[in-house]
Structure formats: structure tokens, C-alpha cells
Design an enzyme around this catalytic site. Structure first.
Site, PDB file in Angstrom:
ATOM      1  CB  ALA A  62      -0.858  -0.003   1.251  1.00 61.53           C
ATOM      2  CD  GLU A 124       1.592  -5.923   5.307  1.00 66.89           C
ATOM      3  OE1 GLU A 124       0.945  -5.884   4.247  1.00 66.89           O
ATOM      4  OE2 GLU A 124       2.419  -6.824   5.547  1.00 66.89           O
TER       5      GLU A 124
END
Ligand code: T1G
Length: 686
Positions: A62, A124
Site C-alpha cells: 500500500a 506490515e
């Protein structure tokens, strides 16, 4: 400008994402990709689709700049659901890195092809979050709960070969053939009328019941203070549920972390690492100085560790020591450390031997003659270092880089002992050098830009984090450490005991406190440095005079049972502290943990402000990276400068002013930069 193009390869739609530099899944990319997929699915002439990326990598996740801001659909998780819903096969063609949302996108595709050097991961947790695009549910279904847990909790990527073995990718293809191989696979799937292979439809291979309980205790121990790894275990555990229930659990945990404090802090660390690579006056197109072979002078703990780094990166290195016994001892330690790290990384024995063979031991300085870089790692004595550099100056080929691993000496004076000061700089590795990620790259007055650029590239090739600093006693890290050590010594005099101070710092988030760290490093090392500079630490000096050098003598601030590294409280230390207090006429008083933390961290921040103002550090982010990667400052607090901004510089300034007066220590008077930032209502980062 982000772009997502759809081209036809006969009856196969090739959807190409193009969003330099790393094809981040920004909202623009997500929306365009959703439309291209709709187009492909709606076009009857299209039988299948391939998703591929332009540039140097597949989607690296992202867009981190967008995270934390209001979320605009389609989100990554929506794209994954859309791919699940596709009635025509979709193949992901992966090169470079497929990370985070990028791997989640690929996991939602029905087949995956990768280039042999591709790396696939869900990093992440390093940003203080967990995968939020279905990765915690699809990855366990692809490779099993244990392997998925390892990848998601560590955040470390795996290589394409391992991904193929694990069933994460279906085929490998060279860079040149990647697109055609993916299209051919899509065409074959259509021809064989094989239905889309959706990971959501697969059950997670059963995992041993204690897998998650063991993972939780392991995470609590190894990732103490970090919130995301524990939540990652919860999310992967939820994969045992129906897919949509597990996905909802993931989304809940993801949203909690995205709102939490650690995401902002760890994102700061991510971008600080990117900033640290940008040296203002260093042009990007400087002629390169290739480093094909190295030499290390001194086979002690640091020299051996540095030689190991070169061998591990595939760079032949000559390890030189004037003492045969020292050389053999150094080689023995090096081999032991290399074998241990090889076991940790499942490095095959043949590969270990190949890398060990890169190290050539030598008793002759002359054997450094052909090296492209020579790193001196001998005893911390300026005169000794200058004499070695003088000799190397006469031996080493023109254009070679001469570096010192000194942890505080004046690099300008070392450079001045050669006729080629432009080729000299400091490369300050941290102990143990084969483990610690940080290297302070000390730029001396005469260091040539090409020497600096080549050294930065080399440090990255050694898989280390280079941070550029200027010449000053102790550079940045150790100069700030001196402030902490002085104040830690004062805390003992004022009423605290080693255990109190260490406990406060461990609870703050450090892996160990200042006194346990001093015992590990050896009290005699700092003692001899203090003596050279005429600095007295009455308690530490008294311990050393009593022969208490720390772990190496079985006692220092703590005492150590034979073979144990666990420091035990020692009444003898308390007696020595009490005697010093009496000599100094100090009446001890209890000191609260919060005050201990302030009295150790604020003086460091104050010194850092001086180093920033003097240009020894280029920016506050560099200082945060130095303390996070070199001294165990908890990353989830962002580093000392980021932490100070969160506390508020006015509070830090006021406490320092109070402490300077109360303790009569002028070094604690607020630094001019700190005063100025408070006046301007600014932080170090604003
Ligand atoms: N978003 C925005 N910018 C990024 C980016 C990203 N994901 N990754 C890199 N950049 C920028 C970086 O700041 C730098 O910019 C330039 O790209 C080159 O990067 C839903 C929520 C891919 C291995 O954590 O690990 O997906 O400084 O210098 O050394 O579950 O970048 O030039 O202006 O690092 O070759 C998960 C992060 C996101 C991967 C390349 N993904 N990136 O390394 O280049 S969260 C990551 C990297 C997520 C989903 C969740 C590395 C790299 P600038 P670089 P590099």
C-alpha cells in the site's frame, strides 16, 4: 503519474501497473486496477488476465504515505475480494519485490509466476500494523499456518525458490520471459478449462494446537513492547475460522493498529531510513569506486566480525593481525559466530564453507596491497592507528579506501597521518559486527565524495544501515551515550541502585539497562578511556579498582554465576556505592522510575541538539536511527528525538533546566537549538 494499462495478448488481458518507484498501491492505482479488471472480466473476447508491473518491482505494498489518512475505496481488501469474484483466471507475474498489499494482491490472484530473484513478504509489522488486504487469511491457506506465522510475525520476505517449494508461487520465469510465461500459463489454464484456484476456498492445513500459544509467548519475549506482532498471531489464528469471519477479524485488528500510536512512530522510522540515504551535497551520478576485495587489520572481536560481514556478502577479505595467537583466536571466534548465524538462517553447509573460504588470514600488512578497501580495527589508541595508517599509505594501491573502525577517535588526525586524506573515513561498526545493523559512516574534512558514496554503497551491500556523521569525540552515538553514562553514574550516587536504573530502562523498552550493558561491554574499556580524558566516575572507578570489570571477571555492577549472563544483585556493589556516597557526603534518596528515565534520556537529547547544531548529525532522523539500530532504543518509541517531540520540547527544556540547577551540572543546561525550537514553538521534526 500512476497508470494502470490494459493490453491484449490475443485472448489474454495483460494489466500493467506503472507507479514508480515501487508501484505502491495508491488510491489512484487501486481505482484504476479495479476498472481494468472489470473491463477484462466484461470483455467476452478475454479468456483470462495477467497482472504485471512496470519498472524495477512488483507492487511493494500500500502507499505508506496514504496510510493513516481517511481510507478511500476501493481498498486493497476490496481489490482482493474483486479478484476472488473473477470468473476468469487471473495470473500474477512477480518480479523484484511483492510486499504487503502487493503480495496480498498476488495471493488473491489464482496463479502466481515469479522471477528467481523475486522476494515475497508481508512486512506490515515493521510499520506497526498487520496485513490488511486478506494476507493473514490467504497466506496460511497457501503455505500452512506455521510458515505463514513466521513470515507475518517477522515481516521478513522469502525468496522465489522457497516460495515455489512452499506452494506460494506456481512457476518461475526469467525476467525476459516473465510476461510471456504468465500469458502462456493463463492460456494453458483456459485450454484445460481449469476453474480459478481461489485460496479463500482452501482450508488451512491443520496446525499443532500449541502453535499459537507458543507463538504468543515467543512474540512477547522477542518483540517486547511491539503491539503488531501479537495481533498478527491473533489474525493468523483466525484463519482457522470460515474465510469471511477470519477476514473480518483481520480487518478489526488492522484498523485498531492503524489508529494506534505505534503505526505513526514506525512509519517515521521507515521514512527516516529513506532520508538517511540522501546526503545533501553528494551528487547521485558520482563515478563509482568498485569494491571487489577488502582487508581488515586486527583480528579481535570487531575485526573478526567485520571480516565475517564481507565474506557473508561474497566479498573476498584478508584478515591481518601481527600476532599469530591473536589471529588464530580471531579466526576461531569468527568461525563459531559464522556457524551460529548460518544455523539461524538455515544456510547450507556448502554455502557456509564457500563464504568462509572468502577469508584469507595473514600476518603481513603487505597483504593489504591489492585491497579496494582496508578497514583498521585495532586497539583504541590514536598513535597506534596513526602508525598503521602511515604504513598502509605506503602499501595500499592508489584509489583504495582507508577506513578506521574507531568508535570515538579523531578521523581527521588519522587521515593526516597519510598523504591521501581524501581516501580516508570512519566506518564505525557496532558490536557484534556480524549482528548489529548500524554503521556510523564518519565523513572527515578531506573525505572525497566518491569515497563517501562508495562506502555508503558498500555498507548497504553488507546488508547494514549506513548513517553519515561528522568528526567529533564519540561521533553521534557514543557522544550521546557518554551523557547517559555520566547521569547513570550520578543516579547511583544520588540513591538508586543498578537494578533500579536498569529496570526503569527495560520497562521503557530498552533490551537491557545501562549497567547490564556496561557489564557486557567490560567496565575496563570505558575506564581506560575516562582516564585518558581525566574524567572521574567515582562508582565505576571504584568497581574497576576492585577488579570488577563486568561479565568478563564474573562481577561488575552485578555478579554472574559461572557460564551465566544473568546479572544478579551483589551486596558488594551496594557497599561500594554506599562508600562513594559517604566520601562525597551524599544522602541517598529514592528516585522514581519516571525520573530515572528523564535523567537518562533528556541529557542525551540535549547533547543530540548540540550535535545537530554543529552539523555532526545531518538531521534528527539520523540520530533516531543511530539509537534504534546501535543502542537498542525501542523503535516503537521512534528514537530519542521523535520521543522528545512527543513529550514536548518545552517539557524537556524545563526538566533539563531544573536538573542542571538541582544537580549543579552545566552540561544539562538546555542546548541553544533546544531553547530556540521551544521559543519558535517547534519540535525537532516540525
Ligand atoms: N509506499 C510509499 N512509498 C514507498 C513505499 C510504499 N509502500 N515503498 C517504498 N517507497 C518509496 C520510498 O520512500 C523511497 O522514496 C522510494 O520508494 C524507494 O524506496 C494493505 C497496509 C520496496 C524493498 O512495507 O521495503 O501494504 O525516498 O529507497 O531500497 O496490507 O522500499 O525515493 O522519495 O526503500 O530499493 C507494506 C516498503 C506497506 C514495503 C525497495 N510494504 N518498502 O527498497 O528503495 S503496508 C512495505 C520497502 C501494506 C497492506 C498494508 C522498500 C523496497 P524516496 P527505497 P529500495
Amino acid at each position: 503519474m500512476a497508470d494502470v494499462r490494459l493490453e491484449r495478448a490475443g485472448d489474454i488481458a495483460v494489466i500493467e501497473i506503472d507507479n514508480p518507484p515501487v508501484n505502491a498501491l495508491s488510491h489512484a492505482v487501486r481505482a484504476a486496477l479495479a476498472s481494468r479488471l472489470d473491463e477484462a472480466m466484461a470483455d467476452n473476447a478475454v479468456k483470462a488476465a495477467v497482472i504485471v508491473c512496470a519498472g524495477r518491482t512488483f507492487v511493494a505494498g500500500a502507499d505508506i504515505n496514504e496510510l493513516g489518512k481517511p481510507r478511500t475505496p476501493p481498498l486493497t481488501v476490496d481489490l482482493a475480494t474483486q479478484l476472488d469474484g473473477c470468473t476468469k483466471p487471473v495470473v500474477a507475474a512477480i518480479h523484484g519485490t511483492a510486499l504487503g498489499g502487493g503480495l496480498e494482491l498476488a495471493l488473491a490472484c489464482h496463479w502466481r509466476v515469479a522471477t528467481p530473484d523475486a522476494r515475497l513478504g508481508l512486512p506490515e509489522v515493521k510499520l506497526g500494523i498487520i496485513p490488511g488486504g486478506g494476507g493473514t487469511q490467504r497466506l496460511p491457506r497457501a503455505i500452512g499456518a506455521k510458515a505463514a506465522l513466521d513470515m507475518i510475525v517477522s515481516g521478513e520476505p522469502i525468496g522465489a525458490a522457497a516460495a515455489l517449494d512452499a506452494g506460494l508461487v506456481d512457476a518461475l520465469a526469467t525476467h525476459d520471459d516473465l510476461r510471456t510465461t504468465a500469458v502462456a500459463l493463463a492460456r494453458r489454464i483456459v485450454a484445460e478449462k481449469r476453474p480459478p484456484k481461489r485460496l479463500r476456498d482452501r482450508a488451512v492445513a491443520s496446525a499443532p494446537a500449541e502453535l499459537f500459544s507458543r507463538a504468543r509467548s515467543d512474540v512477547a519475549r522477542r518483540h517486547r513492547g511491539f503491539e503488531a506482532p501479537l495481533k498478527a498471531v491473533d489474525a493468523v489464528a483466525a484463519a482457522a475460522m470460515r474465510f469471511d469471519d477470519g477476514l473480518n477479524r483481520e480487518q478489526t485488528l488492522f484498523a485498531e493498529l492503524l489508529r494506534g500510536p505505534q503505526f505513526g512512530t514506525l512509519r517515521h522510522v521507515f521514512f527516516a531510513e529513506r532520508e538517511a540515504a540522501k546526503i545533501p551535497d553528494l551528487a547521485a551520478d558520482l563515478p563509482k569506486r568498485d569494491i571487489g576485495q577488502a582487508a581488515v587489520i586486527g583480528a579481535g572481536t570487531m575485526g573478526g566480525g567485520i571480516a565475517l560481514c564481507f565474506a557473508d556478502a561474497g566479498i573476498p577479505v584478508t584478515l591481518i593481525d601481527s600476532d599469530r595467537v591473536g589471529l588464530e583466536r580471531g579466526l576461531g571466534t569468527l568461525r563459531k559466530n559464522f556457524e551460529a548465524s548460518a544455523r539461524r538462517r538455515n544456510l547450507p553447509a556448502a554455502e557456509l564453507d564457500k563464504r568462509l573460504a572468502m577469508i584469507k588470514p595473514s600476518l603481513r600488512l603487505a597483504d593489504a596491497a591489492t585491497a579496494d578497501i582496508v578497514i583498521e580495527a585495532v586497539f583504541e589508541d590514536l598513535a597506534l592507528k596513526q602508525s598503521i595508517f602511515g604504513k598502509l599509505d605506503a602499501i595500499v594501491k592508489p584509489g583504495a579506501i582507508l577506513a578506521s573502525n574507531t568508535s570515538y577517535q579523531d578521523i581527521d588526525r588519522i587521515a593526516a597521518s597519510t598523504k591521501r586524506p581524501a581516501d580516508v573515513l570512519g566506518l564505525h561498526f557496532f558490536s557484534p559486527a556480524h549482528v548489529m545493523r548500524l554503521v556510523e559512516v564518519v565523513r572527515a574534512k578531506a573525505t572525497a565524495p566518491t569515497v563517501l558514496a562508495a562506502s555508503l554503497a558498500l555498507v548497504r551491500k553488507l546488508r547494514k544501515l549506513p548513517v553519515v556523521v561528522g568528526v567529533a569525540p564519540g561521533f553521534v552515538g557514543n557522544r550521546m551515550l557518554f551523557e547517559r553514562s555520566r547521569e547513570a553514574e550520578r543516579l547511583l550516587r544520588d540513591g538508586a541502585l543498578p537494578h533500579d536504573v536498569d529496570l526503569a530502562m527495560v520497562e521503557f523498552g530498552f533490551p537491557m539497562g545501562p549497567f547490564a550493558a556496561a557489564d557486557l561491554a567490560g567496565l575496563d574499556v570505558a575506564w581506560s578511556t575516562r582516564k585518558v580524558h581525566g574524567i572521574a566516575f567515582p562508582v565505576a572507578d571504584a568497581l574497576c579498582e576492585a577488579g570488577r570489570y563486568g561479565q568478563k571477571t564474573g562481577k561488575g555492577y552485578y555478579r554472574y554465576e559461572a557460564g551465566s549472563r544473568e546479572g544478579l544483585a551483589d551486596p558488594e556493589t551496594d557497599r561500594i556505592v554506599a562508600a562513594v556516597r559517604e566520601q562525597l557526603g551524599v544522602t541517598p534518596k529514592p528516585i522514581a522510575a519516571g525520573v530515572i528515565v528523564e535523567r537518562l534520556i533528556y541529557p542525551m537529547v540535549n547533547q543530540a541538539a548540540r550535535l545537530l547544531e554543529a552539523g555532526v548529525a545531518l538531521r534528527p532522523g539520523d540520530i533516531d536511527l543511530i539509537w534504534i539500530n546501535g543502542y537498542g532504543f525501542p523503535a516503537w518509541r521512534g528514537g530519542p528525538m521523535f520521543y522528545a517531540d512527543q513529550i514536548g520540547l518545552a517539557n524537556v527544556r524545563d526538566r533539563l533546566t531544573h536538573l542542571a540547577r538541582e544537580l549543579g551540572e552545566t552540561a544539562l543546561e538546555p542546548a541553544p537549538l533546544l531553547e530556540r525550537r521551544v521559543k519558535e514553538g517547534r519540535g525537532f521534526y516540525s
